[in-house]
Write a protein that holds these residues in place. Structure first.
Motif, PDB file in Angstrom:
ATOM      1  N   ARG A  23      42.975  19.541   8.996  1.00  0.00           N
ATOM      2  CA  ARG A  23      44.363  19.646   9.451  1.00  0.00           C
ATOM      3  C   ARG A  23      45.091  20.666   8.573  1.00  0.00           C
ATOM      4  NH1 ARG A  23      47.608  14.451  11.224  1.00  0.00           N
ATOM      5  NH2 ARG A  23      45.652  14.337  12.338  1.00  0.00           N
ATOM      6  N   LEU A  24      45.568  21.738   9.195  1.00  0.00           N
ATOM      7  CA  LEU A  24      46.244  22.807   8.469  1.00  0.00           C
ATOM      8  C   LEU A  24      47.763  22.656   8.491  1.00  0.00           C
ATOM      9  CD1 LEU A  24      44.148  25.764   9.900  1.00  0.00           C
ATOM     10  CD2 LEU A  24      43.783  24.538   7.756  1.00  0.00           C
ATOM     11  N   LEU A  25      48.270  21.942   9.491  1.00  0.00           N
ATOM     12  CA  LEU A  25      49.710  21.751   9.632  1.00  0.00           C
ATOM     13  C   LEU A  25      49.958  20.478  10.409  1.00  0.00           C
ATOM     14  CD1 LEU A  25      52.684  23.045   9.551  1.00  0.00           C
ATOM     15  CD2 LEU A  25      52.180  23.792  11.862  1.00  0.00           C
ATOM     16  N   ASN A  26      50.961  19.743   9.994  1.00  0.00           N
ATOM     17  CA  ASN A  26      51.430  18.583  10.750  1.00  0.00           C
ATOM     18  C   ASN A  26      52.949  18.616  10.670  1.00  0.00           C
ATOM     19  OD1 ASN A  26      51.150  16.246  12.295  1.00  0.00           O
ATOM     20  ND2 ASN A  26      51.390  14.946  10.497  1.00  0.00           N
ATOM     21  N   ALA A  27      53.607  19.142  11.713  1.00  0.00           N
ATOM     22  CA  ALA A  27      55.050  19.333  11.703  1.00  0.00           C
ATOM     23  C   ALA A  27      55.716  18.411  12.713  1.00  0.00           C
ATOM     24  CB  ALA A  27      55.383  20.788  12.032  1.00  0.00           C
ATOM     25  N   GLN A  28      56.710  17.665  12.256  1.00  0.00           N
ATOM     26  CA  GLN A  28      57.472  16.802  13.156  1.00  0.00           C
ATOM     27  C   GLN A  28      58.289  17.649  14.114  1.00  0.00           C
ATOM     28  OE1 GLN A  28      57.045  13.449  13.320  1.00  0.00           O
ATOM     29  NE2 GLN A  28      55.421  13.931  11.882  1.00  0.00           N
ATOM     30  N   SER A  29      58.577  17.104  15.276  1.00  0.00           N
ATOM     31  CA  SER A  29      59.343  17.848  16.286  1.00  0.00           C
ATOM     32  C   SER A  29      60.783  18.016  15.842  1.00  0.00           C
ATOM     33  CB  SER A  29      59.291  17.129  17.631  1.00  0.00           C
ATOM     34  OG  SER A  29      60.094  15.969  17.590  1.00  0.00           O
ATOM     35  N   PRO A  30      61.404  19.093  16.300  1.00  0.00           N
ATOM     36  CA  PRO A  30      62.848  19.212  16.091  1.00  0.00           C
ATOM     37  C   PRO A  30      63.546  18.062  16.835  1.00  0.00           C
ATOM     38  CG  PRO A  30      61.905  21.265  16.963  1.00  0.00           C
ATOM     39  CD  PRO A  30      60.842  20.232  17.032  1.00  0.00           C
ATOM     40  N   GLN A  31      64.770  17.763  16.470  1.00  0.00           N
ATOM     41  CA  GLN A  31      65.496  16.656  17.089  1.00  0.00           C
ATOM     42  C   GLN A  31      65.581  16.816  18.603  1.00  0.00           C
ATOM     43  OE1 GLN A  31      69.341  15.975  15.413  1.00  0.00           O
ATOM     44  NE2 GLN A  31      69.725  14.181  16.659  1.00  0.00           N
ATOM     45  N   GLU A  32      65.725  18.060  19.084  1.00  0.00           N
ATOM     46  CA  GLU A  32      65.844  18.304  20.523  1.00  0.00           C
ATOM     47  C   GLU A  32      64.478  18.437  21.211  1.00  0.00           C
ATOM     48  OE1 GLU A  32      65.907  22.141  18.276  1.00  0.00           O
ATOM     49  OE2 GLU A  32      66.923  20.236  18.068  1.00  0.00           O
ATOM     50  N   GLY A  33      63.405  18.306  20.458  1.00  0.00           N
ATOM     51  CA  GLY A  33      62.055  18.426  20.997  1.00  0.00           C
ATOM     52  C   GLY A  33      61.552  19.865  20.911  1.00  0.00           C
ATOM     53  N   TRP A  34      60.249  20.015  21.064  1.00  0.00           N
ATOM     54  CA  TRP A  34      59.631  21.340  20.993  1.00  0.00           C
ATOM     55  C   TRP A  34      59.923  22.146  22.249  1.00  0.00           C
ATOM     56  CZ3 TRP A  34      57.978  22.938  16.507  1.00  0.00           C
ATOM     57  CH2 TRP A  34      57.468  22.035  15.587  1.00  0.00           C
ATOM     58  N   THR A  35      60.144  23.427  22.053  1.00  0.00           N
ATOM     59  CA  THR A  35      60.194  24.400  23.139  1.00  0.00           C
ATOM     60  C   THR A  35      59.089  25.408  22.861  1.00  0.00           C
ATOM     61  OG1 THR A  35      61.683  25.892  21.954  1.00  0.00           O
ATOM     62  CG2 THR A  35      62.708  24.190  23.358  1.00  0.00           C
ATOM     63  N   HIS A  36      58.789  26.230  23.845  1.00  0.00           N
ATOM     64  CA  HIS A  36      57.782  27.267  23.635  1.00  0.00           C
ATOM     65  C   HIS A  36      58.160  28.121  22.422  1.00  0.00           C
ATOM     66  CE1 HIS A  36      54.736  30.249  24.499  1.00  0.00           C
ATOM     67  NE2 HIS A  36      55.671  31.186  24.477  1.00  0.00           N
ATOM     68  N   GLN A  37      59.413  28.549  22.357  1.00  0.00           N
ATOM     69  CA  GLN A  37      59.853  29.418  21.264  1.00  0.00           C
ATOM     70  C   GLN A  37      59.790  28.703  19.915  1.00  0.00           C
ATOM     71  OE1 GLN A  37      60.500  32.799  21.650  1.00  0.00           O
ATOM     72  NE2 GLN A  37      60.192  32.652  19.435  1.00  0.00           N
ATOM     73  N   ALA A  38      60.155  27.428  19.880  1.00  0.00           N
ATOM     74  CA  ALA A  38      60.110  26.670  18.627  1.00  0.00           C
ATOM     75  C   ALA A  38      58.675  26.558  18.107  1.00  0.00           C
ATOM     76  CB  ALA A  38      60.721  25.286  18.816  1.00  0.00           C
ATOM     77  N   ILE A  39      57.717  26.366  19.016  1.00  0.00           N
ATOM     78  CA  ILE A  39      56.313  26.295  18.607  1.00  0.00           C
ATOM     79  C   ILE A  39      55.861  27.654  18.078  1.00  0.00           C
ATOM     80  CG2 ILE A  39      53.935  25.907  19.366  1.00  0.00           C
ATOM     81  CD1 ILE A  39      55.144  23.975  21.496  1.00  0.00           C
ATOM     82  N   LEU A  40      56.213  28.727  18.794  1.00  0.00           N
ATOM     83  CA  LEU A  40      55.853  30.076  18.329  1.00  0.00           C
ATOM     84  C   LEU A  40      56.433  30.337  16.941  1.00  0.00           C
ATOM     85  CD1 LEU A  40      56.407  32.311  21.495  1.00  0.00           C
ATOM     86  CD2 LEU A  40      54.229  31.593  20.496  1.00  0.00           C
ATOM     87  N   ASP A  41      57.704  29.990  16.748  1.00  0.00           N
ATOM     88  CA  ASP A  41      58.352  30.217  15.461  1.00  0.00           C
ATOM     89  C   ASP A  41      57.665  29.440  14.350  1.00  0.00           C
ATOM     90  OD1 ASP A  41      60.181  31.837  16.794  1.00  0.00           O
ATOM     91  OD2 ASP A  41      61.790  30.331  16.755  1.00  0.00           O
ATOM     92  N   ARG A  42      57.284  28.188  14.633  1.00  0.00           N
ATOM     93  CA  ARG A  42      56.644  27.354  13.595  1.00  0.00           C
ATOM     94  C   ARG A  42      55.248  27.861  13.256  1.00  0.00           C
ATOM     95  NH1 ARG A  42      55.502  25.821   9.628  1.00  0.00           N
ATOM     96  NH2 ARG A  42      55.530  23.741   8.749  1.00  0.00           N
TER      97      ARG A  42
END
Length: 79
Positions: free
Chosen positions: A35-54
């Motif tokens: 496991r290289l990353l385990n990131a909790q979702s933003p409060q408003e939930g993941w969007t395509h752009q939020a996943i790309l940014d992370r």
């Protein structure tokens, strides 16, 4: 190698981001199961752009890496 995220669906394709999985953790897992990353979702939930940014700037070291929201596969270095 960069991680390609496939959550930007086109008309007529099945939606990958659902009301259920947008609140799941984003996990990046190497081909060896590390496991290289385990990131909790933003409060408003993941969007395509939020996943790309992370995922931007994640160093894969040339190895295969898969991306998941919960148990839903959402991308890979092998796309």
């Amino acid at each position: 190698m960069s991680i390609k995220i496939i959550t930007d669906t086109r008309p007529g394709e099945l939606e990958i981001l659902t009301r259920v999985n947008i609140y799941q953790p984003l996990t990046l897992v190497s081909g060896e199961g590390v496991r290289l990353l385990n990131a909790q979702s933003p409060q408003e939930g993941w969007t395509h752009q939020a996943i790309l940014d992370r995922c931007a700037g994640i160093k894969t070291g040339g190895q295969v890496v898969d991306a998941f929201l919960g148990k839903t596969w959402v991308g890979s270095t092998e796309v």
